[in-house]
Design a protein around this motif. Structure first.
Motif, PDB file in Angstrom:
ATOM      1  N   THR A 131      14.776  36.853  37.914  1.00 54.33           N
ATOM      2  CA  THR A 131      16.319  37.256  37.983  1.00 54.33           C
ATOM      3  C   THR A 131      16.989  37.037  39.021  1.00 54.33           C
ATOM      4  O   THR A 131      17.340  37.904  39.810  1.00 54.33           O
ATOM      5  CB  THR A 131      16.453  38.547  37.400  1.00 54.33           C
ATOM      6  OG1 THR A 131      15.352  39.067  36.368  1.00 54.33           O
ATOM      7  CG2 THR A 131      17.868  38.884  36.937  1.00 54.33           C
TER       8      THR A 131
ATOM      9  N   PRO B  83      12.026  42.511  28.900  1.00 56.46           N
ATOM     10  CA  PRO B  83      13.161  41.628  28.707  1.00 56.46           C
ATOM     11  C   PRO B  83      12.964  40.668  27.437  1.00 56.46           C
ATOM     12  O   PRO B  83      13.956  39.916  27.074  1.00 56.46           O
ATOM     13  CB  PRO B  83      13.247  40.877  30.024  1.00 56.46           C
ATOM     14  CG  PRO B  83      12.468  41.523  31.019  1.00 56.46           C
ATOM     15  CD  PRO B  83      11.502  42.197  30.255  1.00 56.46           C
TER      16      PRO B  83
ATOM     17  N   ALA C 259      17.405  41.929  26.970  1.00 55.50           N
ATOM     18  CA  ALA C 259      16.994  40.999  27.999  1.00 55.50           C
ATOM     19  C   ALA C 259      17.833  41.101  29.256  1.00 55.50           C
ATOM     20  O   ALA C 259      17.259  41.230  30.461  1.00 55.50           O
ATOM     21  CB  ALA C 259      17.154  39.583  27.457  1.00 55.50           C
TER      22      ALA C 259
ATOM     23  N   SER D  34      17.311  45.005  30.763  1.00 54.19           N
ATOM     24  CA  SER D  34      15.762  45.251  31.475  1.00 54.19           C
ATOM     25  C   SER D  34      15.805  44.086  32.614  1.00 54.19           C
ATOM     26  O   SER D  34      14.704  44.494  33.691  1.00 54.19           O
ATOM     27  CB  SER D  34      14.828  44.837  30.192  1.00 54.19           C
ATOM     28  OG  SER D  34      14.816  45.662  29.081  1.00 54.19           O
ATOM     29  N   ALA D  35      16.116  42.928  32.542  1.00 50.76           N
ATOM     30  CA  ALA D  35      15.986  42.044  33.514  1.00 50.76           C
ATOM     31  C   ALA D  35      16.473  42.489  34.879  1.00 50.76           C
ATOM     32  O   ALA D  35      15.827  42.439  36.099  1.00 50.76           O
ATOM     33  CB  ALA D  35      16.192  40.564  33.277  1.00 50.76           C
TER      34      ALA D  35
END
Length: 399
Positions: free
Chosen positions: A197, A266, A272, A275-276
């Motif tokens: 990320t 994610p 996604a 969570s990321a």
């Protein structure tokens, strides 16, 4: 002298990248450079465009001998930077190179400044208007010296309890001094970027390691969202599913987003993004010894807000089930009691109104003539503070 390097990593979105290049090239300044890092399956479109382009401020890095993960494409781009300051944008975005003048002003006024942030305009490409959409233009223009403790509290503990921490600084749609990027490389694993990320990876490092951070309310870039973008996935559950599949396919086997001690995947549709981002913050604090006391409870409340942003009952149920499962497995379920989303309530309306709200102008995009982020930025400049006034730090203006 190259003062600012603008980096545009791109993968299989060549037509958007070409529009971004054209828009930035319209600026006649000579003190910036642009590096386009092509990670596409087909090198021909950008290679052919550059063959007839003829602007020496722009450089193209062609595809490697294999498809790179996003973080590795950013890493090789950063290694080519020649400017004193660095900024990354997406291939469907826009940035005003005159932000160089703002950087020069801030360097004169704040000798320890290592990072500069600014407001961003939000714009959906015509192919990404699956339902009613609004462009958003911030209209303020003041300068703020950021409080590092407050920024770290927001990012590392999620103290605001929003579904996204509002940090405002980093190399993505912001500018970081190149010397700080070299410091990051020395202190953080011998790389400029580590976590998949990648934008929040840099935000964590910038906010943690920068000496001073300065923020300008005046927008200098446009977050564009085309139909193939990460941002587009928030408009459709099916688009989110495809994004996750494509992202993990490009990620490869050597990297992971989800941490072993952070069981929020994610890969789950609808989760996604939150969570990321959370996994990145959790990873950074654990890896580099940053105190994030309070994160667990705050994240639980933020997760409730994520559920409440659902457009449909199906999306809401998927989010609640996924998050509830994660909290049950996380640290023996110690934080599960803080995750209590109320029953789903269908949104009454979405993006139906336009006008002024909280110092920003919201514009219905269905009637816009501007077909690219660059064109929309030119339009928006008719009702935001002129660059010349912002960079001169004038406080009064003649009629």
């Amino acid at each position: 002298m190259v003062y600012l390097t603008i980096c545009i990593p791109t993968r299989n979105r060549q037509r958007y990248a070409i529009e971004a290049i054209k828009a930035v090239s319209a600026c006649d300044q000579a003190d910036f450079e642009v590096i386009v890092a092509d990670n596409s399956d087909d090198p021909a479109p950008l290679r052919d465009f550059f063959a007839g382009f003829g602007d020496s401020r722009f450089r193209l890095i062609g595809p490697a001998d294999r498809v790179l993960s996003m973080v590795d494409n950013w890493e090789r781009t950063m290694a080519e930077v020649g400017g004193r300051w660095v900024s990354f944008i997406g291939d469907d975005d826009h940035i005003d190179p005159r932000v160089v003048r703002l950087l020069r002003r801030y360097e004169r006024e704040y000798k320890d400044v290592d990072a500069v942030g600014w407001s961003r305009i939000h714009y959906n490409w015509p192919d990404n208007r699956l339902h009613a959409t609004l462009a958003v233009v911030p209209c303020e223009h003041d300068t703020y010296v950021a409080s590092k403790p407050k920024l770290q509290d927001r990012l590392f503990t999620w103290s605001e309890r929003h579904k996204r921490p509002s940090c405002g600084f980093g190399i993505y749609h912001g500018a970081v001094r190149r010397s700080l990027m070299e410091k990051i490389k020395r202190k953080c694993g011998g790389r400029y970027f580590e976590h998949p990320t990648v934008d929040f990876d840099n935000s964590c490092k910038t906010i943690h390691l920068a000496r001073q951070l300065i923020y300008c309310q005046r927008p200098f870039s446009v977050l564009g969202a085309c139909v193939a973008s990460n941002s587009a996935s928030t408009q459709s559950l099916e688009a989110m599913k495809k994004l996750v599949v494509d992202f993990y396919s490009d990620l490869g086997s050597g990297m992971q987003i989800q941490e072993d001690d952070f069981p929020f995947s994610p890969k789950l549709p609808g989760l996604a993004v939150i969570s990321a981002i959370a996994a990145t913050s959790w990873w950074y604090c654990r890896t580099y010894g940053v105190d994030n006391t309070g994160f667990q409870e705050n994240f639980a409340h933020a997760a409730v807000h994520e559920c409440l942003s659902s457009r449909t009952l199906e999306e809401y149920q998927i989010k609640v089930e996924g998050l509830r499962s994660g909290f049950a497995a996380w640290q023996g379920g110690a934080w599960a009691r803080h995750f209590n989303p109320p029953p789903f309530t269908p949104p009454q309306s979405f993006n139906q109104l336009c006008g002024v709200h909280k110092d920003s102008i919201y514009i219905r995009e269905s009637g816009l003539e501007a077909a690219t982020p660059g064109e929309f930025y030119d339009f928006a400049e008719s009702f935001i503070m002129p660059v010349e006034h912002v960079v001169s730090a004038r406080r009064a203006f003649a009629a």
